[in-house]
Design a protein around this motif. Sequence first.
Motif, PDB file in Angstrom:
ATOM      1  N   ILE A  10     -23.483  15.445  -2.154  1.00 38.05           N
ATOM      2  CA  ILE A  10     -24.572  14.483  -2.318  1.00 38.05           C
ATOM      3  C   ILE A  10     -25.507  14.580  -1.121  1.00 38.05           C
ATOM      4  O   ILE A  10     -25.060  14.624   0.024  1.00 38.05           O
ATOM      5  N   GLU A  11     -26.787  14.657  -1.387  1.00 41.87           N
ATOM      6  CA  GLU A  11     -27.775  14.648  -0.315  1.00 41.87           C
ATOM      7  C   GLU A  11     -27.676  13.331   0.443  1.00 41.87           C
ATOM      8  O   GLU A  11     -27.468  12.299  -0.175  1.00 41.87           O
ATOM      9  N   PRO A  12     -27.844  13.410   1.770  1.00 43.61           N
ATOM     10  CA  PRO A  12     -27.817  12.167   2.540  1.00 43.61           C
ATOM     11  C   PRO A  12     -28.857  11.203   1.996  1.00 43.61           C
ATOM     12  O   PRO A  12     -29.989  11.609   1.733  1.00 43.61           O
ATOM     13  N   GLY A  13     -28.449   9.974   1.793  1.00 45.44           N
ATOM     14  CA  GLY A  13     -29.382   8.973   1.281  1.00 45.44           C
ATOM     15  C   GLY A  13     -29.342   8.843  -0.232  1.00 45.44           C
ATOM     16  O   GLY A  13     -29.782   7.853  -0.788  1.00 45.44           O
ATOM     17  N   GLU A  14     -28.757   9.847  -0.923  1.00 48.96           N
ATOM     18  CA  GLU A  14     -28.706   9.797  -2.384  1.00 48.96           C
ATOM     19  C   GLU A  14     -27.420   9.121  -2.880  1.00 48.96           C
ATOM     20  O   GLU A  14     -27.288   8.862  -4.059  1.00 48.96           O
ATOM     21  N   GLU A  15     -26.461   8.935  -1.984  1.00 50.15           N
ATOM     22  CA  GLU A  15     -25.164   8.434  -2.423  1.00 50.15           C
ATOM     23  C   GLU A  15     -25.255   6.981  -2.898  1.00 50.15           C
ATOM     24  O   GLU A  15     -26.051   6.209  -2.398  1.00 50.15           O
ATOM     25  N   LYS A  16     -24.471   6.666  -3.893  1.00 52.93           N
ATOM     26  CA  LYS A  16     -24.410   5.309  -4.425  1.00 52.93           C
ATOM     27  C   LYS A  16     -22.997   4.787  -4.203  1.00 52.93           C
ATOM     28  O   LYS A  16     -22.035   5.535  -4.311  1.00 52.93           O
ATOM     29  N   GLU A  17     -22.917   3.500  -3.955  1.00 55.72           N
ATOM     30  CA  GLU A  17     -21.593   2.933  -3.799  1.00 55.72           C
ATOM     31  C   GLU A  17     -21.251   2.121  -5.036  1.00 55.72           C
ATOM     32  O   GLU A  17     -22.081   1.397  -5.573  1.00 55.72           O
ATOM     33  N   HIS A  18     -20.031   2.333  -5.521  1.00 54.89           N
ATOM     34  CA  HIS A  18     -19.601   1.580  -6.694  1.00 54.89           C
ATOM     35  C   HIS A  18     -18.135   1.235  -6.534  1.00 54.89           C
ATOM     36  O   HIS A  18     -17.295   2.126  -6.468  1.00 54.89           O
ATOM     37  N   LEU A  19     -17.849  -0.064  -6.480  1.00 54.90           N
ATOM     38  CA  LEU A  19     -16.469  -0.541  -6.326  1.00 54.90           C
ATOM     39  C   LEU A  19     -15.755   0.175  -5.181  1.00 54.90           C
ATOM     40  O   LEU A  19     -14.606   0.607  -5.309  1.00 54.90           O
ATOM     41  N   GLY A  20     -16.481   0.360  -4.081  1.00 58.11           N
ATOM     42  CA  GLY A  20     -15.861   0.926  -2.889  1.00 58.11           C
ATOM     43  C   GLY A  20     -15.777   2.432  -2.892  1.00 58.11           C
ATOM     44  O   GLY A  20     -15.218   3.028  -1.982  1.00 58.11           O
TER      45      GLY A  20
END
Length: 121
Positions: A10-20
């Motif tokens: 994942i490109e830095p800044g593109e990551e999503k957080e979901h349920l930890g």
Amino acid sequence: MRCDQCNTPIEPGEEKEHLGRILCEDCHMDALSPPKGCDPWAVYTAKSCEARAGGNAALTPLQERILGILKETGGVEPRELHKLLGGEPRLKDLERELAVLRYMEKVRGEKRGDRVVIRSW
Ligand SMILES: [Zn+2]
């Protein structure tokens, strides 16, 4: 950084957080809106949905054997199929495999008299 779900970088800044968990954009979308109709068999979810989407998901060796028997016999009752498989796996597991195969439109049920046989498409 990699997606916790599919391991895609994942490109830095593109990551999503979901349920930890850290997810890529695609997996995040999937997580938010699970595909309809693909839930009942958690283990097979990816495969079943793939089959729907791509049309040609890989079959497990057991599923290949089941299809082979159905082609040879032209259709048998689930109990008969269970016998032909040598009693493996348990009938309950076999029924689940058949449900998956039916879902993938590899097999279908057919009424013959008062019996219902499973046959390949
Ligand atoms: Zn992902």
